[in-house]
Design a protein around this motif. Structure first.
Motif, PDB file in Angstrom:
ATOM      1  N   GLY A 136       4.792  -5.919  -9.158  1.00  0.00           N
ATOM      2  CA  GLY A 136       3.755  -4.902  -8.941  1.00  0.00           C
ATOM      3  C   GLY A 136       3.379  -4.654  -7.498  1.00  0.00           C
ATOM      4  N   MET A 137       4.105  -5.272  -6.576  1.00  0.00           N
ATOM      5  CA  MET A 137       3.828  -5.054  -5.154  1.00  0.00           C
ATOM      6  C   MET A 137       4.561  -3.806  -4.663  1.00  0.00           C
ATOM      7  N   ILE A 138       4.131  -3.296  -3.522  1.00  0.00           N
ATOM      8  CA  ILE A 138       4.852  -2.219  -2.842  1.00  0.00           C
ATOM      9  C   ILE A 138       5.998  -2.848  -2.066  1.00  0.00           C
ATOM     10  N   GLY A 139       7.214  -2.396  -2.340  1.00  0.00           N
ATOM     11  CA  GLY A 139       8.397  -2.972  -1.712  1.00  0.00           C
ATOM     12  C   GLY A 139       8.871  -2.135  -0.545  1.00  0.00           C
ATOM     13  N   ILE A 140       8.889  -2.733   0.639  1.00  0.00           N
ATOM     14  CA  ILE A 140       9.315  -2.026   1.848  1.00  0.00           C
ATOM     15  C   ILE A 140      10.617  -2.648   2.349  1.00  0.00           C
ATOM     16  N   TRP A 141      11.602  -1.807   2.533  1.00  0.00           N
ATOM     17  CA  TRP A 141      12.906  -2.284   2.999  1.00  0.00           C
ATOM     18  C   TRP A 141      13.023  -2.130   4.497  1.00  0.00           C
ATOM     19  N   LYS A 142      13.288  -3.244   5.199  1.00  0.00           N
ATOM     20  CA  LYS A 142      13.638  -3.160   6.616  1.00  0.00           C
ATOM     21  C   LYS A 142      15.138  -2.953   6.675  1.00  0.00           C
ATOM     22  N   LYS A 143      15.525  -1.820   7.176  1.00  0.00           N
ATOM     23  CA  LYS A 143      16.931  -1.390   7.123  1.00  0.00           C
ATOM     24  C   LYS A 143      17.875  -2.453   7.643  1.00  0.00           C
ATOM     25  N   ASP A 144      18.969  -2.611   6.915  1.00  0.00           N
ATOM     26  CA  ASP A 144      20.015  -3.535   7.312  1.00  0.00           C
ATOM     27  C   ASP A 144      21.345  -2.823   7.093  1.00  0.00           C
ATOM     28  N   PHE A 145      22.238  -2.934   8.059  1.00  0.00           N
ATOM     29  CA  PHE A 145      23.503  -2.186   8.014  1.00  0.00           C
ATOM     30  C   PHE A 145      24.357  -2.507   6.798  1.00  0.00           C
ATOM     31  N   GLN A 146      24.084  -3.641   6.156  1.00  0.00           N
ATOM     32  CA  GLN A 146      24.933  -4.091   5.048  1.00  0.00           C
ATOM     33  C   GLN A 146      24.815  -3.195   3.810  1.00  0.00           C
ATOM     34  N   TRP A 147      23.668  -2.540   3.665  1.00  0.00           N
ATOM     35  CA  TRP A 147      23.450  -1.680   2.503  1.00  0.00           C
ATOM     36  C   TRP A 147      23.136  -0.266   2.976  1.00  0.00           C
ATOM     37  N   SER A 148      23.617   0.717   2.239  1.00  0.00           N
ATOM     38  CA  SER A 148      23.378   2.102   2.644  1.00  0.00           C
ATOM     39  C   SER A 148      22.228   2.737   1.866  1.00  0.00           C
ATOM     40  N   THR A 149      22.161   2.476   0.571  1.00  0.00           N
ATOM     41  CA  THR A 149      21.067   3.048  -0.226  1.00  0.00           C
ATOM     42  C   THR A 149      20.318   1.942  -0.954  1.00  0.00           C
ATOM     43  N   VAL A 150      19.025   1.946  -0.766  1.00  0.00           N
ATOM     44  CA  VAL A 150      18.163   0.940  -1.394  1.00  0.00           C
ATOM     45  C   VAL A 150      16.957   1.649  -1.996  1.00  0.00           C
ATOM     46  N   GLU A 151      16.631   1.284  -3.228  1.00  0.00           N
ATOM     47  CA  GLU A 151      15.461   1.877  -3.870  1.00  0.00           C
ATOM     48  C   GLU A 151      14.222   1.095  -3.446  1.00  0.00           C
ATOM     49  N   ALA A 152      13.509   1.659  -2.494  1.00  0.00           N
ATOM     50  CA  ALA A 152      12.297   1.017  -1.965  1.00  0.00           C
ATOM     51  C   ALA A 152      11.167   2.045  -1.960  1.00  0.00           C
ATOM     52  N   ASP A 153       9.944   1.544  -1.933  1.00  0.00           N
ATOM     53  CA  ASP A 153       8.803   2.462  -1.839  1.00  0.00           C
ATOM     54  C   ASP A 153       8.736   3.107  -0.461  1.00  0.00           C
ATOM     55  N   PHE A 154       9.095   2.330   0.554  1.00  0.00           N
ATOM     56  CA  PHE A 154       9.164   2.831   1.923  1.00  0.00           C
ATOM     57  C   PHE A 154      10.321   2.140   2.628  1.00  0.00           C
ATOM     58  N   ILE A 155      10.832   2.786   3.665  1.00  0.00           N
ATOM     59  CA  ILE A 155      11.924   2.216   4.467  1.00  0.00           C
ATOM     60  C   ILE A 155      11.536   2.276   5.931  1.00  0.00           C
ATOM     61  N   ILE A 156      11.760   1.163   6.663  1.00  0.00           N
ATOM     62  CA  ILE A 156      11.490   1.146   8.098  1.00  0.00           C
ATOM     63  C   ILE A 156      12.741   0.721   8.862  1.00  0.00           C
ATOM     64  N   ASN A 157      12.896   1.274  10.045  1.00  0.00           N
ATOM     65  CA  ASN A 157      13.953   0.848  10.967  1.00  0.00           C
ATOM     66  C   ASN A 157      13.439  -0.214  11.925  1.00  0.00           C
ATOM     67  N   ASP A 158      12.155  -0.114  12.257  1.00  0.00           N
ATOM     68  CA  ASP A 158      11.559  -0.933  13.314  1.00  0.00           C
ATOM     69  C   ASP A 158      10.195  -1.419  12.834  1.00  0.00           C
ATOM     70  N   LEU A 159       9.852  -2.649  13.166  1.00  0.00           N
ATOM     71  CA  LEU A 159       8.569  -3.220  12.734  1.00  0.00           C
ATOM     72  C   LEU A 159       7.367  -2.423  13.238  1.00  0.00           C
ATOM     73  N   VAL A 160       7.540  -1.708  14.347  1.00  0.00           N
ATOM     74  CA  VAL A 160       6.441  -0.926  14.912  1.00  0.00           C
ATOM     75  C   VAL A 160       5.962   0.153  13.940  1.00  0.00           C
ATOM     76  N   GLU A 161       6.820   0.545  12.999  1.00  0.00           N
ATOM     77  CA  GLU A 161       6.474   1.589  12.035  1.00  0.00           C
ATOM     78  C   GLU A 161       5.523   1.100  10.941  1.00  0.00           C
ATOM     79  N   LEU A 162       5.390  -0.200  10.803  1.00  0.00           N
ATOM     80  CA  LEU A 162       4.719  -0.752   9.626  1.00  0.00           C
ATOM     81  C   LEU A 162       3.240  -0.361   9.486  1.00  0.00           C
ATOM     82  N   PRO A 163       2.423  -0.424  10.546  1.00  0.00           N
ATOM     83  CA  PRO A 163       1.014  -0.037  10.357  1.00  0.00           C
ATOM     84  C   PRO A 163       0.842   1.366   9.783  1.00  0.00           C
ATOM     85  N   LEU A 164       1.652   2.326  10.251  1.00  0.00           N
ATOM     86  CA  LEU A 164       1.564   3.685   9.726  1.00  0.00           C
ATOM     87  C   LEU A 164       2.012   3.744   8.259  1.00  0.00           C
ATOM     88  N   ILE A 165       3.051   2.980   7.937  1.00  0.00           N
ATOM     89  CA  ILE A 165       3.521   2.918   6.546  1.00  0.00           C
ATOM     90  C   ILE A 165       2.411   2.376   5.645  1.00  0.00           C
TER      91      ILE A 165
END
Length: 227
Positions: A186-215
């Motif tokens: 029941g948590m919100i799942g946030i994926w920190k992008k990793d080159f190993q996977w191309s498509t991931v079903e996440a509630d939000f996706i970030i490239n950089d930790l700096v994006e997290l507060p806005l997310i």
């Protein structure tokens, strides 16, 4: 309203790929008299392949290295001990790690880590990154007796932080062990992008930790709107 943020460690806060590369090169230099008969590139490349991005524990890795490269002047046990003692000196954080944690602490979020791995080894790495002071709880699979993606380790963290799943986000790089497992409780799942996977079903996706507060702001708005 989001009240808590829980993080994976390796591949999320700790840049494990860079840390491993730095470690194995420094190990080769440090133990050059014992392993120098192997070309550096071969030693580094083979270790990295066998390590499989941390999913193979190093006892098996070093046993294989000793066998393949016919290392006779040092045992695999001694190489493993060197890894356990020295890896923490090669920990590389992802960019903006401290700034992101500072921002979340300013906002009075409760913070946690759930990581699979060996207890003392992971604590040493967390301390090496200088981030242990930011976290209210740190759960490590060896010490907890359960590991991700088991829902119980997520539930244990939520109980200790005294928050409900829908008040919490989980940030991780693994689509199943982190994102899906967190969503399953029941948590919100946030994926920190990793080159190993191309498509991931996440509630939000970030490239950089700096994006997290806005997310988190966006997630909180969605939470409010859903009531």
């Amino acid at each position: 309203m989001i009240k808590a943020a829980i993080f994976d460690l390796d591949g999320t806060l700790l840049n494990r790929d860079e840390s491993v590369e730095m470690f194995i090169n420094t190990q080769y230099d440090r133990l050059n008299k014992l392993v120098g008969h192997i070309p550096r590139e071969k030693y580094v490349t083979r270790f990295t392949e066998l390590d499989n991005r941390g999913y193979v524990w190093k006892d098996k890795v070093y046993q294989q290295l000793v066998d393949e490269f016919e290392i006779t002047d040092i045992t695999w046990e001694e190489l493993l001990q060197d890894y356990i003692c020295e890896f923490k000196n090669n920990c590389v954080p992802f960019p903006n790690l401290i700034d992101m944690l500072e921002e979340l602490k300013k906002r009075n979020f409760r913070l946690g880590i759930i990581t699979n791995g060996k207890g003392q080894f992971q604590i040493d790495n967390i301390e090496a990154l200088g981030i242990e002071k930011y976290f209210d709880i740190i759960l490590i699979s060896e010490w907890e007796g359960i590991k991700k993606p088991d829902p119980q380790i997520f539930k244990r963290a939520l109980e200790q932080l005294n928050v409900s799943p829908n008040q919490s986000i989980f940030v991780g790089d693994h689509p199943v062990n982190d994102v899906k497992a967190a969503q399953n409780v029941g948590m919100i799942g946030i994926w920190k992008k990793d080159f190993q996977w191309s498509t991931v079903e996440a509630d939000f996706i970030i490239n950089d930790l700096v994006e997290l507060p806005l997310i988190i702001d966006n997630a909180s708005k969605q939470n409010v709107e859903s009531y």
